[in-house]
Design a protein around this motif. Structure first.
Motif, PDB file in Angstrom:
ATOM      1  N   SER A   1       7.030   3.877  -4.461  1.00 10.19           N
ATOM      2  CA  SER A   1       7.045   5.273  -4.027  1.00 10.19           C
ATOM      3  C   SER A   1       8.032   6.122  -4.819  1.00 10.19           C
ATOM      4  CB  SER A   1       7.361   5.358  -2.528  1.00 10.19           C
ATOM      5  OG  SER A   1       8.628   4.790  -2.255  1.00 10.19           O
TER       6      SER A   1
ATOM      7  N   ASP B   1      -4.272  10.948  -6.229  1.00 15.61           N
ATOM      8  CA  ASP B   1      -3.441  10.036  -5.433  1.00 15.61           C
ATOM      9  C   ASP B   1      -4.153   8.724  -5.139  1.00 15.61           C
ATOM     10  OD1 ASP B   1      -5.341  10.920  -3.682  1.00 15.61           O
ATOM     11  OD2 ASP B   1      -3.953  11.656  -2.148  1.00 15.61           O
TER      12      ASP B   1
ATOM     13  N   TRP C   1      -7.123  -1.166  -7.725  1.00 14.55           N
ATOM     14  CA  TRP C   1      -6.339  -0.450  -6.728  1.00 14.55           C
ATOM     15  C   TRP C   1      -5.101  -1.288  -6.428  1.00 14.55           C
ATOM     16  CZ3 TRP C   1      -6.021  -1.332  -1.061  1.00 14.55           C
ATOM     17  CH2 TRP C   1      -5.270  -0.324  -0.424  1.00 14.55           C
ATOM     18  N   LEU C   2      -3.946  -0.657  -6.438  1.00 14.12           N
ATOM     19  CA  LEU C   2      -2.698  -1.404  -6.292  1.00 14.12           C
ATOM     20  C   LEU C   2      -2.460  -1.918  -4.878  1.00 14.12           C
ATOM     21  CD1 LEU C   2      -0.256   0.707  -8.481  1.00 14.12           C
ATOM     22  CD2 LEU C   2      -1.510  -1.357  -9.092  1.00 14.12           C
TER      23      LEU C   2
ATOM     24  N   TRP D   1      -3.861   5.779  -6.710  1.00 11.56           N
ATOM     25  CA  TRP D   1      -3.084   4.562  -6.941  1.00 11.56           C
ATOM     26  C   TRP D   1      -3.940   3.471  -7.590  1.00 11.56           C
ATOM     27  CZ3 TRP D   1       2.167   3.752  -6.488  1.00 11.56           C
ATOM     28  CH2 TRP D   1       2.896   4.857  -5.983  1.00 11.56           C
TER      29      TRP D   1
ATOM     30  N   ALA E   1      -1.640  -0.985  -0.540  1.00  6.82           N
ATOM     31  CA  ALA E   1      -0.646  -0.231   0.225  1.00  6.82           C
ATOM     32  C   ALA E   1       0.770  -0.761   0.020  1.00  6.82           C
ATOM     33  CB  ALA E   1      -1.018  -0.261   1.705  1.00  6.82           C
TER      34      ALA E   1
ATOM     35  N   TYR F   1       9.715  -6.240  -4.652  1.00  8.46           N
ATOM     36  CA  TYR F   1       8.649  -5.809  -5.542  1.00  8.46           C
ATOM     37  C   TYR F   1       8.076  -6.994  -6.321  1.00  8.46           C
ATOM     38  CZ  TYR F   1       6.171  -3.208  -9.179  1.00  8.46           C
ATOM     39  OH  TYR F   1       5.207  -2.741 -10.038  1.00  8.46           O
TER      40      TYR F   1
ATOM     41  N   GLN G   1       2.058   0.363  -3.324  1.00  9.52           N
ATOM     42  CA  GLN G   1       2.226   1.820  -3.252  1.00  9.52           C
ATOM     43  C   GLN G   1       3.538   2.172  -2.559  1.00  9.52           C
ATOM     44  OE1 GLN G   1      -1.180   3.895  -1.711  1.00  9.52           O
ATOM     45  NE2 GLN G   1      -0.082   5.807  -1.441  1.00  9.52           N
ATOM     46  N   ARG G   2       3.850   1.468  -1.489  1.00 11.43           N
ATOM     47  CA  ARG G   2       5.100   1.733  -0.767  1.00 11.43           C
ATOM     48  C   ARG G   2       6.313   1.372  -1.625  1.00 11.43           C
ATOM     49  NH1 ARG G   2       3.901  -1.189   3.002  1.00 11.43           N
ATOM     50  NH2 ARG G   2       5.186  -3.040   2.644  1.00 11.43           N
TER      51      ARG G   2
ATOM     52  N   LEU H   1       3.233   8.682  -9.134  1.00 12.97           N
ATOM     53  CA  LEU H   1       1.976   8.411  -9.824  1.00 12.97           C
ATOM     54  C   LEU H   1       0.935   9.491  -9.591  1.00 12.97           C
ATOM     55  CD1 LEU H   1       3.234   5.636 -10.428  1.00 12.97           C
ATOM     56  CD2 LEU H   1       1.003   4.613  -9.966  1.00 12.97           C
ATOM     57  N   ALA H   2       0.955  10.134  -8.414  1.00 11.62           N
ATOM     58  CA  ALA H   2      -0.016  11.195  -8.141  1.00 11.62           C
ATOM     59  C   ALA H   2       0.142  12.333  -9.151  1.00 11.62           C
ATOM     60  CB  ALA H   2       0.152  11.704  -6.715  1.00 11.62           C
TER      61      ALA H   2
END
Length: 243
Positions: free
Chosen positions: A185, A196, A175-176, A198, A178, A49, A181-182, A189-190
């Motif tokens: 997870s 959704d 926008w973060l 992100w 993909a 991360y 986002q993975r 956040l949604a």
């Protein structure tokens, strides 16, 4: 042996992150020192991360992330947003009482935001003594804004900027991607945002005077960095002295 770079946060490492946060939360030192200590611990515990955030920050810097947000001398665009109880709060109503620190946070789940708000709360008596105020803005639904306020003990308004509408108007919404986002997870956040997408705001602080003009700002695409409390106090003091 060090743990491999995992693309999912394991329960064991989640607990390690919680413990690291608590240690940084209680440590003596400046906000910057606390943030840096947590960032170092988080990079060790969940390196995938940390590396992904480095890449995101580099991309945002290359694309001028946050550069077009209001600068000192610019008028601060007005807002009317609901607080954690559903009451509408406007920028105009706040600056009528004195200078305001308008602070954008990523969410109740963000440890860096929680460290930031704690440091602001500790300085709140000094902020109030100079006739200034603080307002927090985050893209989460009311129940999570309320959770953030309750857990932090913040005695100032925590406003919901649903779908990042106000942050978008300030060129702060990002926008973060993909990869992030993975890796995030494990955070719902949604549910927090009611969408959704992100998309999160770049954490930022704007000191706004009674005249509605920006007096100082801190905007950095790296959410691990925040305006130091001494700098915030100095900007609010200067704005207060302007009348």
């Amino acid at each position: 042996m060090p743990e491999p770079n995992m693309t999912q946060l394991t329960p064991t490492n989640a607990e390690r992150l919680r413990n690291a946060f608590l240690q940084c939360h209680d440590m003596e030192g400046t906000l910057r020192e606390q943030l840096e200590a947590y960032a170092a611990a988080a990079r060790e515990i969940f390196p995938a991360y940390g590396e992904a955030v480095d890449r995101l920050v580099e991309r945002l810097h290359e694309n001028g992330g946050g550069e077009n947000a209001p600068r000192p001398g610019d008028p601060m665009p007005s807002f009317v947003l609901p607080d954690d109880s559903g009451k509408l709060v406007s920028l105009n109503s706040l600056i009528a009482k004195g200078p305001v620190a308008v602070m954008f946070y990523r969410g109740h789940w963000c440890p860096y935001c929680r460290l930031n708000v704690r440091a602001v709360i500790q300085a709140l008596d000094r902020i109030r003594a100079m006739g200034a105020q603080v307002v927090a803005i985050m893209p989460e639904m009311q129940e999570y804004a309320e959770k953030f306020k309750a857990e932090s003990g913040a005695p100032f308004p925590v406003l919901t900027d649903l779908d990042n509408g106000y942050a978008l108007s300030l060129n702060l919404a990002i926008w973060l991607g993909a990869e992030i986002q993975r890796l995030l997870s494990h955070q719902n956040l949604a549910s927090f945002h009611g969408n959704d997408g992100w998309v999160l705001p770049i954490p930022a602080t704007f000191v706004v005077g009674r005249d509605g003009l920006v007096k100082a700002r801190f905007v950095d695409p790296d959410f691990r960095k925040r305006m130091e409390i001494d700098d915030l106090l100095a900007a609010l003091r200067s704005a207060s002295e302007e009348g």
